[in-house]
Design a protein around this motif. Structure first.
Motif, mmCIF file in Angstrom:
data_model
loop_
_atom_site.group_PDB
_atom_site.id
_atom_site.type_symbol
_atom_site.label_atom_id
_atom_site.label_comp_id
_atom_site.label_asym_id
_atom_site.label_seq_id
_atom_site.Cartn_x
_atom_site.Cartn_y
_atom_site.Cartn_z
ATOM 1 N N ARG A 1 0.852 -1.189 0.000
ATOM 2 C CA ARG A 1 0.000 0.000 0.000
ATOM 3 C C ARG A 1 0.884 1.234 0.000
ATOM 4 N N VAL A 2 0.571 2.180 -0.887
ATOM 5 C CA VAL A 2 1.284 3.454 -0.938
ATOM 6 C C VAL A 2 0.255 4.582 -0.863
ATOM 7 N N ILE A 3 0.447 5.465 0.100
ATOM 8 C CA ILE A 3 -0.397 6.660 0.227
ATOM 9 C C ILE A 3 0.490 7.878 0.002
ATOM 10 N N THR A 4 0.134 8.722 -0.960
ATOM 11 C CA THR A 4 0.885 9.936 -1.251
ATOM 12 C C THR A 4 0.057 11.143 -0.843
ATOM 13 N N VAL A 5 0.703 12.076 -0.143
ATOM 14 C CA VAL A 5 0.010 13.234 0.425
ATOM 15 C C VAL A 5 0.559 14.516 -0.194
ATOM 16 N N ALA A 6 -0.317 15.315 -0.792
ATOM 17 C CA ALA A 6 0.037 16.618 -1.347
ATOM 18 C C ALA A 6 -0.842 17.681 -0.719
ATOM 19 N N GLY A 7 -0.457 18.938 -0.873
ATOM 20 C CA GLY A 7 -1.242 20.034 -0.339
ATOM 21 C C GLY A 7 -0.334 21.174 0.072
ATOM 22 N N THR A 8 -0.933 22.287 0.444
ATOM 23 C CA THR A 8 -0.153 23.450 0.868
ATOM 24 C C THR A 8 0.172 23.386 2.349
ATOM 25 N N ASN A 9 -0.819 23.141 3.181
ATOM 26 C CA ASN A 9 -0.635 23.021 4.628
ATOM 27 C C ASN A 9 -1.181 21.679 5.101
ATOM 28 N N GLY A 10 -0.619 21.194 6.198
ATOM 29 C CA GLY A 10 -1.158 19.982 6.816
ATOM 30 C C GLY A 10 -0.596 18.684 6.297
ATOM 31 N N LYS A 11 0.338 18.731 5.341
ATOM 32 C CA LYS A 11 0.883 17.474 4.807
ATOM 33 C C LYS A 11 1.634 16.692 5.875
ATOM 34 N N GLY A 12 2.545 17.372 6.576
ATOM 35 C CA GLY A 12 3.376 16.665 7.546
ATOM 36 C C GLY A 12 2.579 16.044 8.668
ATOM 37 N N VAL B 1 6.987 10.037 -8.952
ATOM 38 C CA VAL B 1 7.483 8.953 -9.805
ATOM 39 C C VAL B 1 6.902 7.613 -9.364
ATOM 40 N N ILE B 2 6.394 7.559 -8.136
ATOM 41 C CA ILE B 2 5.769 6.357 -7.582
ATOM 42 C C ILE B 2 4.251 6.498 -7.678
ATOM 43 N N ASP B 3 3.585 5.458 -8.158
ATOM 44 C CA ASP B 3 2.122 5.471 -8.250
ATOM 45 C C ASP B 3 1.502 5.280 -6.869
ATOM 46 N N ALA B 4 0.544 6.131 -6.545
ATOM 47 C CA ALA B 4 -0.139 6.046 -5.254
ATOM 48 C C ALA B 4 -1.365 5.151 -5.360
ATOM 49 N N ASP B 5 -1.544 4.290 -4.359
ATOM 50 C CA ASP B 5 -2.789 3.528 -4.246
ATOM 51 C C ASP B 5 -3.906 4.416 -3.724
ATOM 52 N N VAL B 6 -3.540 5.340 -2.846
ATOM 53 C CA VAL B 6 -4.479 6.343 -2.337
ATOM 54 C C VAL B 6 -3.765 7.689 -2.377
ATOM 55 N N ALA B 7 -4.384 8.678 -3.014
ATOM 56 C CA ALA B 7 -3.854 10.036 -3.035
ATOM 57 C C ALA B 7 -4.611 10.881 -2.032
ATOM 58 N N VAL B 8 -3.910 11.807 -1.405
ATOM 59 C CA VAL B 8 -4.518 12.709 -0.425
ATOM 60 C C VAL B 8 -4.164 14.146 -0.801
ATOM 61 N N ILE B 9 -5.167 15.013 -0.856
ATOM 62 C CA ILE B 9 -4.952 16.443 -1.024
ATOM 63 C C ILE B 9 -5.450 17.116 0.247
ATOM 64 N N THR B 10 -4.571 17.795 0.978
ATOM 65 C CA THR B 10 -4.964 18.392 2.254
ATOM 66 C C THR B 10 -5.608 19.762 2.041
ATOM 67 N N THR B 11 -4.844 20.742 1.670
ATOM 68 C CA THR B 11 -5.354 22.091 1.441
ATOM 69 C C THR B 11 -4.691 22.665 0.196
ATOM 70 N N ILE B 12 -5.273 23.706 -0.348
ATOM 71 C CA ILE B 12 -4.666 24.449 -1.447
ATOM 72 C C ILE B 12 -4.686 25.925 -1.064
ATOM 73 N N ALA B 13 -3.515 26.537 -0.993
ATOM 74 C CA ALA B 13 -3.406 27.960 -0.696
ATOM 75 C C ALA B 13 -2.204 28.512 -1.449
ATOM 76 N N LEU B 14 -2.036 29.814 -1.412
ATOM 77 C CA LEU B 14 -0.920 30.435 -2.120
ATOM 78 C C LEU B 14 0.373 30.220 -1.342
ATOM 79 N N ASN C 1 2.380 30.630 6.083
ATOM 80 C CA ASN C 1 1.531 31.348 5.142
ATOM 81 C C ASN C 1 0.233 31.726 5.851
ATOM 82 N N PRO C 2 -0.568 32.623 5.262
ATOM 83 C CA PRO C 2 -1.761 33.114 5.967
ATOM 84 C C PRO C 2 -2.740 32.018 6.373
ATOM 85 N N HIS C 3 -2.916 30.999 5.540
ATOM 86 C CA HIS C 3 -3.833 29.915 5.873
ATOM 87 C C HIS C 3 -3.396 29.208 7.149
ATOM 88 N N ALA C 4 -2.114 28.903 7.251
ATOM 89 C CA ALA C 4 -1.588 28.241 8.449
ATOM 90 C C ALA C 4 -1.663 29.169 9.655
#
Length: 428
Positions: free
Chosen positions: A48-59, A159-172, A310-313
């Motif tokens: 199982r591979v889970i990949t996490v992207a986003g502006t804030n909250g990834k870690g 470069v690695i295919d995710a079994d589950v992708a996660v998008i946390t937040t989107i901000a500038l 950033n302002p969102h955080a």
């Protein structure tokens, strides 16, 4: 494969900083070629591979996925960036930081592969990512959790295919590389999605482009507030309702608030459920109650350290402080880089701050304490001290704190790292 010279971990990191003409060079062609030579694309990294992207909250989301999976008896590996005090923090195997020998072996494998046949130039981050992936592949954990460094579509992690992708937040943020168009940034983050594999949308305010990309790619989307949700309950507890991989709707009650955004906690739970893991209430409670993430709402006595920059955080930090009132004053020790939205951060924190200490950071992207002080005062804030370093600001402030006062340290990973090291030196 050519042989590589023997180096210490510090030696490898210094070397990797020098071998590519620019620090950030988005694109997958070079890193994919070296990954192919290393055999990383021929076999699955983990079941199982889970990949996490986003502006804030990834870690924090990665840390919660990792802790929750471990509490359910799964072996884990987690790759994150950047680090605070030690490069080893970027790779955790079985919940523990990778040792120097593991990282060095990874860098040696990357160097041998990139110099084989036609040499390939890699950035510091790309080489580090490949070294971590190599170490994870050798360990073969039940679950690998990967944090995107910048963007998504063109980030080395992708470069690695995710079994589950996660998008946390989107901000500038990172406007020099991702631009200022939120819809465009959303499309870049959505690049980690894979057809037929679920994507967890962990914010109620994502750009429309993220859901559009999921639909276009055929990635089943599970959305916060619709397919999964959380609700506060008495005594710093919360409940969670989600959607399992088989379409059932599990509920978990009486979960402890981990002191991190509950949107991210709910997202972590949903990511595991989407990965086919049956969540056990007792195991979830155990994981969340013991969770501590360095530099994310990390309390050290009167000092709260958070890498929000950033302002969102900053708005989230102000909200957390507002629901945890103190009898004394709230100080903000702020140090930021020149390419960050200082005015937006200051405005978001203004209502929570009784006094400010501005500090200078060093380096090519440095912003001075005087610059920050001028901006704080323009927003009506009182700057009690301007320091030439985070440590100097902390020394000045520590001698003036009343017993009921508290300090929020934020604005940059560099600011938090400096104060973490300062606190450790004090305790030694």
């Amino acid at each position: 494969m050519p042989s590589t010279p023997s180096r210490t971990l510090d030696g490898w990191l210094s070397y990797l900083e020098q071998i590519h003409p620019v620090g950030i060079d988005l694109g997958l062609e070079r890193v994919a070629e070296v990954a192919r030579r290393m055999g990383l694309l021929a076999n699955r990294l983990a079941p199982r591979v889970i990949t996490v992207a986003g502006t804030n909250g990834k870690g924090s989301t990665v840390a919660m996925i990792e802790a929750l999976a471990g509490a359910h008896g799964l072996t884990t590996a987690a790759y994150t960036s950047p680090h605070l005090l030690r490069y080893n923090e970027r790779l955790r195997l079985g919940g523990s930081e990778a040792d120097d020998a593991t990282l060095i072996a990874g860098f040696e494998a990357v160097e041998a592969a990139r110099l084989a046949d036609e040499p390939v130039s890699l950035t510091y981050f790309e080489a580090g990512t490949l070294a971590a992936l190599w170490a994870i592949a050798r360990r073969r954990p039940d679950l690998a959790v990967l944090e995107v460094g910048l963007g998504g579509r063109l980030d080395a992690v992708n470069v690695i295919d995710a079994d589950v992708a996660v998008i946390t937040t989107i901000a500038l943020d990172h406007a020099a590389f991702l631009g200022t168009d939120l819809e465009g940034i959303g499309r870049e983050k959505a690049g980690i999605m894979r057809a037929g594999h679920p994507v967890i949308l962990g914010s109620r305010e994502l750009p429309a482009s993220v859901r559009q990309c999921a639909d276009e790619r055929g990635a089943p989307a599970m959305t916060l507030g619709q397919d999964f949700r959380w609700q506060s309950s008495a005594g710093d507890r919360f409940s969670w309702q989600g959607t399992d991989a088989d379409g059932t709707f599990p509920t978990l009650e009486d979960l402890p608030d981990p002191g991190l955004p509950l949107d991210n906690a709910a997202t972590a739970l949903q990511a595991l459920a989407a990965a086919g893991i049956v969540l056990d209430e007792v195991s979830c409670r155990m994981a969340l109650s013991a969770l501590q993430v360095p530099g994310r709402m990390q309390w050290l006595g009167q000092w709260c350290l958070d890498v929000g920059h950033n302002p969102h955080a900053a708005a989230y930090l102000a909200e957390r402080l507002s629901i945890q009132p103190c009898r004394g004053r709230t100080w903000v020790l702020l140090g930021m880089l020149a390419d960050k939205d200082a005015d937006g951060v200051i405005e978001a924190l203004a209502a929570a701050a009784d006094g400010w200490v501005s500090v200078t950071l060093v380096g090519d992207r440095a912003r001075t304490a005087a610059d920050l002080a001028g901006r704080i005062e323009a927003h009506g804030g009182h700057v009690a001290y301007q320091a030439q370093s985070p440590e100097a600001g902390a020394e000045w402030l520590s001698g003036r704190l009343a017993p009921d006062d508290r300090v929020l340290v934020c604005g940059s990973f560099f600011t938090v790292a400096a104060i973490l090291a300062w606190k450790q030196a004090q305790a030694a």
